[in-house]
Write an enzyme that holds these catalytic residues in place. Sequence first.
Site, PDB file in Angstrom:
ATOM      1  N   THR A   4      16.722  82.788  51.764  1.00  0.00           N
ATOM      2  CA  THR A   4      17.973  82.147  52.150  1.00  0.00           C
ATOM      3  C   THR A   4      18.549  81.561  50.862  1.00  0.00           C
ATOM      4  OG1 THR A   4      16.869  80.044  52.613  1.00  0.00           O
ATOM      5  CG2 THR A   4      17.140  81.544  54.468  1.00  0.00           C
ATOM      6  N   GLY A   5      19.826  81.219  50.912  1.00  0.00           N
ATOM      7  CA  GLY A   5      20.442  80.659  49.706  1.00  0.00           C
ATOM      8  C   GLY A   5      21.420  81.640  49.094  1.00  0.00           C
ATOM      9  N   ARG A  46      32.863  90.578  51.765  1.00  0.00           N
ATOM     10  CA  ARG A  46      31.708  90.211  50.914  1.00  0.00           C
ATOM     11  C   ARG A  46      30.421  90.379  51.720  1.00  0.00           C
ATOM     12  NH1 ARG A  46      27.294  86.306  51.470  1.00  0.00           N
ATOM     13  NH2 ARG A  46      26.639  85.696  49.382  1.00  0.00           N
ATOM     14  N   THR A  73      21.451  80.705  56.581  1.00  0.00           N
ATOM     15  CA  THR A  73      20.816  81.990  56.915  1.00  0.00           C
ATOM     16  C   THR A  73      19.528  81.655  57.607  1.00  0.00           C
ATOM     17  OG1 THR A  73      21.657  83.091  54.923  1.00  0.00           O
ATOM     18  CG2 THR A  73      19.728  84.066  55.909  1.00  0.00           C
ATOM     19  N   GLY A 123      26.250  89.686  51.453  1.00  0.00           N
ATOM     20  CA  GLY A 123      25.246  88.962  50.682  1.00  0.00           C
ATOM     21  C   GLY A 123      23.947  89.740  50.577  1.00  0.00           C
ATOM     22  N   ASP A 124      22.874  88.992  50.341  1.00  0.00           N
ATOM     23  CA  ASP A 124      21.565  89.628  50.193  1.00  0.00           C
ATOM     24  C   ASP A 124      20.915  89.961  51.534  1.00  0.00           C
ATOM     25  OD1 ASP A 124      21.391  86.884  50.730  1.00  0.00           O
ATOM     26  OD2 ASP A 124      19.416  86.702  49.790  1.00  0.00           O
ATOM     27  N   GLY A 170      23.050  84.483  47.918  1.00  0.00           N
ATOM     28  CA  GLY A 170      22.705  85.901  47.968  1.00  0.00           C
ATOM     29  C   GLY A 170      22.994  86.649  46.695  1.00  0.00           C
TER      30      GLY A 170
HETATM   31  N1  GLY Z   1      21.687  84.399  51.677  1.00  0.00           N
HETATM   32  C1  GLY Z   1      22.831  84.539  52.476  1.00  0.00           C
HETATM   33  C2  GLY Z   1      24.004  84.998  51.748  1.00  0.00           C
HETATM   34  O1  GLY Z   1      24.157  84.722  50.581  1.00  0.00           O
HETATM   35  O2  GLY Z   1      24.831  85.635  52.360  1.00  0.00           O
END
Ligand code: GLY
Length: 359
Positions: free
Chosen positions: A263-264, A240, A212, A242-243, A266
């Site tokens: 990042t990481g 799906r 990300t 993410g965050d 989510g």
């Molecule tokens: N942080 C990116 C995701 O998990 O999609």
Amino acid sequence: MPVTRREFLEKSAAVAAAGFVPRLPDDFGLNLSAGTAPGSLVEGSGAPAVLKGRARPCVVSSSNGLRGVKVAYDQIVSGADPLDAIIAGVNIQELDPEDQSVGLGGLPNEEGVVQLDASCMHGPTRRAGAVAALEDIATPSLVAKAVMDYTDHVMLVGAGAKKFAKAMGFREQELLTEKSRQDWLRWKARLNANDAWLDHDDDVRIKFTTGTINMNAVTASGDLASVTTTSGMAWKVPGRIGDSPIVGAGQYCDNLVGAAGSTGRGEANIKTCASFLIVEFMRAGMAPRAACLKALERVVAMTETRLLGPNGRPKFDLEFYAVAKDGTFGGATLYSGGKFAVCDERGARLEEAGFLFRR
Ligand code: GLY
């Protein structure tokens, strides 16, 4: 209908003329050296803003934004809008087929389809935009901004997001590069030893990413913006999200306080709304790095047992980045060794992130 720069400028000018754009004093700034906490600037508190010269322009990003922070910083010091500047910064990764965590060349979902998420916030006008599970458009950050600029909504997803993007003039293209297709096939072949796909011993390590790019900026006049864009978790279940596209989780910005993003993994961040939390910690007076670390403590506390190792620590990583209105900045990760990108008057560079646990 292609969106021209001229149309964008005319629209912005019309909005400003209508009085909807809150304006900050030209020399708005915080005097943190004298112990002034961002929290003292909450609107309606009755306390006048401390006017001690201008803020320090600064751009902070995940480490893959090293090229982007320089582009964004140069634009900001030339007078560009902070959101336009950081979107130009993240566009570099979105359009780089070698970055397999973002945009073109991002690793696909379990069916081999690249689905992208992004969100942004514009501090001066208090607006936000987002898209999720967007297919075939390489720059979801710009589509998120278009949602913000041209609709009454904050978030569009899936087929509706793509339809909107096409209507706004974005070009459709295949986002699955040959390299990412090969990685997807390797992952697929290794899923089950008893299926009809043969494993190949020469296969290199199967890639996995929750990569990300997040980027946040503050201008000399103290205006803030934030953006996060991603191809999300590699091999995810189709649909799906993410965050990254979730305002408050993937990124957040309050023009009175600061901006933050992540990042990481989510899924871990969504449960803590950590970008919002980091900004709130800064509002309460914490420095950016300390606020990121405090949010990571919350992430650990909210981690379900199946994701904890025998030592009680998360089996995943998550990274936060933050900039305060005065131009102070910081980043933190769960595990040591993390770096983040920053550009200010000292130039573009990588800095060590704070961490909760030594590897
Ligand atoms: N942080 C990116 C995701 O998990 O999609």
